[in-house]
Design an enzyme around this catalytic site. Structure first.
Site, PDB file in Angstrom:
ATOM      1  N   GLN A  87      -5.797   7.825 -29.557  1.00 52.22           N
ATOM      2  CA  GLN A  87      -5.508   9.078 -28.872  1.00 52.22           C
ATOM      3  C   GLN A  87      -4.332   9.843 -29.465  1.00 52.22           C
ATOM      4  OE1 GLN A  87      -5.833   6.959 -24.817  1.00 52.22           O
ATOM      5  NE2 GLN A  87      -6.645   8.983 -24.373  1.00 52.22           N
ATOM      6  N   ARG A 101       4.763   1.742 -23.846  1.00 50.63           N
ATOM      7  CA  ARG A 101       3.479   1.053 -24.014  1.00 50.63           C
ATOM      8  C   ARG A 101       2.648   1.811 -25.050  1.00 50.63           C
ATOM      9  NH1 ARG A 101      -1.954   1.110 -20.417  1.00 50.63           N
ATOM     10  NH2 ARG A 101      -3.059  -0.283 -21.830  1.00 50.63           N
ATOM     11  N   HIS A 140      -7.439  -0.950 -27.313  1.00 48.07           N
ATOM     12  CA  HIS A 140      -7.600   0.177 -26.384  1.00 48.07           C
ATOM     13  C   HIS A 140      -8.785   1.032 -26.869  1.00 48.07           C
ATOM     14  CE1 HIS A 140      -5.286   2.818 -23.334  1.00 48.07           C
ATOM     15  NE2 HIS A 140      -6.426   3.454 -23.575  1.00 48.07           N
ATOM     16  N   ASN A 189      -7.453  -3.143 -22.838  1.00 48.20           N
ATOM     17  CA  ASN A 189      -7.256  -2.083 -21.861  1.00 48.20           C
ATOM     18  C   ASN A 189      -8.567  -1.765 -21.152  1.00 48.20           C
ATOM     19  OD1 ASN A 189      -5.604   0.212 -20.691  1.00 48.20           O
ATOM     20  ND2 ASN A 189      -7.338   1.344 -21.560  1.00 48.20           N
ATOM     21  N   GLU A 190      -8.553  -1.871 -19.845  1.00 44.71           N
ATOM     22  CA  GLU A 190      -9.663  -1.418 -18.999  1.00 44.71           C
ATOM     23  C   GLU A 190     -11.040  -1.904 -19.438  1.00 44.71           C
ATOM     24  OE1 GLU A 190      -9.350   2.839 -18.646  1.00 44.71           O
ATOM     25  OE2 GLU A 190      -7.551   2.697 -17.432  1.00 44.71           O
ATOM     26  N   ASN A 210      -3.958   0.053 -13.871  1.00 42.20           N
ATOM     27  CA  ASN A 210      -4.053   1.478 -14.187  1.00 42.20           C
ATOM     28  C   ASN A 210      -4.685   2.161 -12.983  1.00 42.20           C
ATOM     29  OD1 ASN A 210      -3.240   0.613 -16.697  1.00 42.20           O
ATOM     30  ND2 ASN A 210      -5.123   1.178 -17.761  1.00 42.20           N
ATOM     31  N   TYR A 216      -5.506   5.851 -11.027  1.00 40.11           N
ATOM     32  CA  TYR A 216      -5.568   7.312 -11.095  1.00 40.11           C
ATOM     33  C   TYR A 216      -5.999   7.977  -9.793  1.00 40.11           C
ATOM     34  CZ  TYR A 216      -4.692   7.171 -16.074  1.00 40.11           C
ATOM     35  OH  TYR A 216      -4.094   6.980 -17.286  1.00 40.11           O
ATOM     36  N   GLU A 268      -0.559   2.418 -16.131  1.00 42.32           N
ATOM     37  CA  GLU A 268      -0.959   3.816 -16.313  1.00 42.32           C
ATOM     38  C   GLU A 268      -1.059   4.472 -14.955  1.00 42.32           C
ATOM     39  OE1 GLU A 268      -4.584   4.718 -18.516  1.00 42.32           O
ATOM     40  OE2 GLU A 268      -4.109   3.201 -20.012  1.00 42.32           O
ATOM     41  N   TRP A 312       1.112   7.803 -17.655  1.00 36.56           N
ATOM     42  CA  TRP A 312       0.144   8.214 -18.664  1.00 36.56           C
ATOM     43  C   TRP A 312       0.197   9.723 -18.719  1.00 36.56           C
ATOM     44  CZ3 TRP A 312      -2.423   5.727 -22.389  1.00 36.56           C
ATOM     45  CH2 TRP A 312      -3.290   6.525 -23.159  1.00 36.56           C
ATOM     46  N   GLU A 335      -8.113  13.090 -25.241  1.00 37.37           N
ATOM     47  CA  GLU A 335      -8.564  12.471 -23.990  1.00 37.37           C
ATOM     48  C   GLU A 335     -10.067  12.124 -24.090  1.00 37.37           C
ATOM     49  OE1 GLU A 335      -7.345  11.016 -21.468  1.00 37.37           O
ATOM     50  OE2 GLU A 335      -9.079  11.027 -20.141  1.00 37.37           O
ATOM     51  N   TRP A 336     -10.390  11.249 -25.037  1.00 37.50           N
ATOM     52  CA  TRP A 336     -11.752  10.730 -25.197  1.00 37.50           C
ATOM     53  C   TRP A 336     -12.778  11.868 -25.179  1.00 37.50           C
ATOM     54  CZ3 TRP A 336     -10.375   6.610 -27.422  1.00 37.50           C
ATOM     55  CH2 TRP A 336      -9.288   5.880 -26.966  1.00 37.50           C
TER      56      TRP A 336
HETATM   57  C1  PNW Z   1      -7.798   5.559 -18.979  1.00 41.65           C
HETATM   58  N1  PNW Z   1     -12.691   7.683 -15.402  1.00 41.65           N
HETATM   59  O1  PNW Z   1      -9.176   5.680 -19.096  1.00 41.65           O
HETATM   60  C2  PNW Z   1      -7.401   5.137 -20.352  1.00 41.65           C
HETATM   61  O2  PNW Z   1      -6.752   3.896 -20.422  1.00 41.65           O
HETATM   62  C3  PNW Z   1      -6.673   6.171 -21.131  1.00 41.65           C
HETATM   63  O3  PNW Z   1      -6.906   5.963 -22.496  1.00 41.65           O
HETATM   64  C4  PNW Z   1      -7.094   7.549 -20.664  1.00 41.65           C
HETATM   65  O4  PNW Z   1      -6.574   8.559 -21.473  1.00 41.65           O
HETATM   66  C5  PNW Z   1      -6.633   7.679 -19.227  1.00 41.65           C
HETATM   67  O5  PNW Z   1      -7.210   6.669 -18.422  1.00 41.65           O
HETATM   68  C6  PNW Z   1      -6.937   9.014 -18.590  1.00 41.65           C
HETATM   69  O6  PNW Z   1      -8.321   9.214 -18.486  1.00 41.65           O
HETATM   70  C7  PNW Z   1      -9.986   6.188 -18.145  1.00 41.65           C
HETATM   71  O7  PNW Z   1     -13.521   8.551 -15.785  1.00 41.65           O
HETATM   72  C8  PNW Z   1     -11.039   6.965 -18.565  1.00 41.65           C
HETATM   73  O8  PNW Z   1     -12.683   7.268 -14.218  1.00 41.65           O
HETATM   74  C9  PNW Z   1     -11.918   7.452 -17.670  1.00 41.65           C
HETATM   75  C10 PNW Z   1     -11.766   7.161 -16.308  1.00 41.65           C
HETATM   76  C11 PNW Z   1     -10.716   6.377 -15.883  1.00 41.65           C
HETATM   77  C12 PNW Z   1      -9.823   5.901 -16.794  1.00 41.65           C
END
Ligand code: PNW
Length: 473
Positions: free
Chosen positions: A20, A78, A123, A167-168, A310, A312, A378, A422, A429-430
Site C-alpha cells: 500500500q 507497524r 499483509h 494480517n486479517e 483490527n 473498523y 488497526e 490506520w 486502498e486495495w
Molecule cells: C484492512 N472490509 O483491510 C487492511 O488490513 C488494510 O490493509 C486496509 O487498508 C484497511 O483495513 C482499510 O480497509 C480491510 O471491506 C479491507 O470490510 C476491507 C474490509 C475490512 C478490512
C-alpha cells in the site's frame, strides 16, 4: 470521567502495509507479488485501474515517513515486509540483499528514534511464484511460509521484538479465495475461504512455533496474528432469530480464527456442524470445512502471545434473507449485516462510525478468549477523494473511539496495551485505489515528490500521544 489518562507505557502507533505504500514494485530485484499481477491485468477490478507501482514511494522516501512518525511522537510503528522484495520467488533459495538492506535501514532508524517496530510478515502480497503453486489454496505454502518466517526472525529478530504473522486471514480468505475481489482474484464460493483459511491457520501456527522453539530464548520477542472483526448486534434485540444470527456472525468472523488459536486448536462447533450438514445435503462425501487432525489441533492451540485486533465498524444482524442457489461462506453463516442509517458513514461505504462497537468487542474478546493482552493494530476512518486537510469531523471519530477504548480499559478491565491508527499515510486502498484516504498524513499523489502533509487529525493525535491522555470535553 476524571482525566483521559491512558495506562502507563501504552503503545501509540500508526500502521501501514508494504504494497500500500512502498511502490518500487520491480526495484532492485524485487519479485512480483499477486497485487502487482492483479493490478497490472487491469479489467476494472481496481478503481480506475490504479496500481501500487509507485504508491507513496516509501521504498525511496522512507525518511519522509520517519519524519511523519516523529511529528506524531509515536512510540510504535507497524509496517509489513514485502515477502517478494526479500525473497523474489518466495523461497529462501535466493535472498535479495537489497530488500534486506531496505528493511534494515528502516528498522535501525526507528530504533534510533526510540520507536518500537511491530512487523507484519504477510499483509496480502503473496509472491506470485508461490501463488503459481497454489498460494493459500495449497498445503505446501504452510512450510514455505514457515521458512520465510524463520528467515525474517533470523535476519531482523535481533532488533524486532513484536511480530504479526498474517494480517486479517479472514479478509484474505473471503476476498481473495472465495469471492475473488482481491488478488489473486480466485472465485470459489463455499470452498475457497475455508481451504485458504485452513492453510493460513497452520502456517501461522508453524511460524509461531518456529519462533518459540528457535528464537524466543535469545530474541525475547512476541508473535501474534492480526484478526479483523466487526462488532455485531441483533437488528431486533427482541428477536431470537436475530440474536442467533448475531452469534453466527461473530463466530464466522472472529471465532473462526480466534477459537483455534486462543482456545482449543479447533473450529467453532457450529461451523463444523452446519457446514458438514449442508455439505451432506449437497451430496458431498466430505465437509467443505476441512478438519484438523489431533496433532494439528495441538499445534495450533495457544499460538498467540497477545491479541491483535483490527476494528473498523459494526453491523446490525438478521438471518440471511436472499435465497442463494449455490453454497457459499455467506449462506453457511446464514446472517447478514445491515448498516444503521443513524450511524455516520466515513469516506468508504462499508465503514460506518460506531465507536461503542469497539468497546463491546474488546469486552467480548476479554470474556471469550481468556482476558488476553490486546493491541488494537488497526482502526481508522477514511475520507473520500478529494480529502480536506482540516478534517475536524474525522478527528471527532478518533476521539469518540479513544474514549471507548478508555472505558474498555477502566470500566470493563480489558487489557488494552496499545492503539495503532490506520494509517500513517494516505495509500493504495486495495480495490479502492487512491480514492479512499485513511492517512493521518495527506499524500499528494499528483506530485512526483509525493509530499506528505499532516491532516488536522495528525496534529490532534500527536497531542494525545504526547500527553498519553485524551483531552475530554
Ligand atoms: C484492512 N472490509 O483491510 C487492511 O488490513 C488494510 O490493509 C486496509 O487498508 C484497511 O483495513 C482499510 O480497509 C480491510 O471491506 C479491507 O470490510 C476491507 C474490509 C475490512 C478490512
Amino acid at each position: 470521567m476524571d482525566s483521559g489518562k491512558f495506562p502507563e507505557s501504552f503503545a501509540w502507533g500508526a500502521a501501514t502495509a508494504a504494497y500500500q505504500i512502498e511502490g518500487g514494485w520491480d526495484a532492485d530485484g524485487k519479485g512480483l507479488s499477486i497485487w502487482d499481477s492483479f493490478t497490472h491485468q487491469g479489467g476494472d477490478r481496481v478503481f480506475k485501474n490504479q496500481t501500487g507501482d509507485v504508491a507513496c514511494g516509501s521504498y525511496t522516501l522512507w525518511e519522509e515517513d520517519l519524519k511523519c512518525i516523529k511529528q506524531l511522537g509515536l512510540t510504535h510503528y507497524r509496517f509489513s515486509l514485502s515477502w517478494s522484495r526479500l525473497l523474489p520467488d518466495g523461497t529462501t533459495g535466493f535472498i535479495n540483499q537489497k530488500g534486506v538492506n531496505y528493511y534494515n535501514k528502516l528498522i535501525d532508524s526507528l530504533l534510533e528514534m526510540k520507536v518500537t517496530p511491530l512487523v507484519t510478515l504477510y499483509h496480502f502480497d503473496t509472491p506470485q511464484a508461490i501463488e503459481d503453486q497454489g498460494g493459500w489454496n495449497s498445503e505446501n505454502t504452510v512450510a514455505i511460509f514457515e521458512q520465510y518466517a524463520k528467515f525474517c526472525y533470523s535476519t531482523f529478530g535481533d532488533r524486532v521484538k513484536l511480530w504479526i504473522t498474517i494480517n486479517e486471514p479472514h479478509v484474505v480468505s473471503k476476498f481473495s479465495y472465495e469471492e475473488g475481489l482481491f488478488a489473486p482474484g480466485n472465485k470459489e464460493l463455499g470452498f475457497g475461504a475455508y481451504r485458504s483459511a485452513h492453510n493460513m491457520l497452520k502456517a501461522h501456527a508453524k511460524a509461531w512455533h518456529a519462533y518459540n522453539n528457535f528464537f524466543r530464548d535469545k530474541q525475547k520477542g512476541f508473535v501474534s496474528i492480526a484478526l479483523n472483526s466487526d462488532w455485531a448486534e441483533p437488528l431486533d434485540p427482541n428477536s431470537l432469530a436475530d440474536k442467533e444470527a448475531t452469534e453466527r456472525y461473530l463466530t464466522f468472523n472472529l471465532q473462526w480464527f480466534a477459537k483455534p488459536i486462543f482456545i482449543d486448536g479447533d473450529y467453532p462447533t457450529v461451523m463444523k456442524s452446519e457446514i458438514s450438514r449442508k455439505s451432506k445435503e449437497e451430496g458431498l462425501t466430505t465437509s467443505r470445512l476441512p478438519e484438523f487432525t489431533n496433532e494439528e489441533k495441538t499445534m495450533i492451540k495457544g499460538t498467540a502471545d497477545f491479541f491483535c485486533l483490527n476494528y473498523y465498524t459494526t453491523r446490525k444482524i438478521r438471518p440471511l434473507t436472499s435465497t442463494v442457489s449455490e453454497p457459499s461462506f455467506n449462506s453457511d453463516m446464514g446472517a447478514e449485516g445491515i448498516k444503521d442509517p443513524e450511524w455516520p458513514e466515513s469516506g468508504v461505504e462499508w465503514l460506518c462510525v460506531v465507536p461503542w462497537g469497539l468497546r463491546k468487542l474488546l469486552a467480548y474478546i476479554k470474556h471469550t478468549f481468556g482476558n488476553p493482552d490486546i493491541y488494537i493494530t488497526e482502526n481508522g476512518f477514511a475520507q473520500s477523494d478529494p480529502p480536506i486537510l482540516q478534517d475536524t469531523h474525522r478527528w471527532g471519530y478518533f476521539q469518540e473511539t479513544l474514549k471507548e477504548v478508555l472505558k474498555a480499559i477502566r470500566q470493563d478491565g480489558a487489557n488494552v496495551k496499545g492503539y495503532f491508527a490506520w494509517s500513517l499515510l494516505d495509500n493504495f486502498e486495495w480495490t479502492s485505489g487512491y480514492n479512499v484516504r485513511f492517512g493521518l498524513f495527506h499524500v499528494d499523489f499528483d506530485q512526483p515528490s509525493l509530499p506528505r502533509t499532516p491532516y488536522f487529525s495528525a496534529n490532534e493525535f500527536a497531542k494525545v500521544v504526547k500527553g498519553n491522555k485524551l483531552i475530554c470535553n
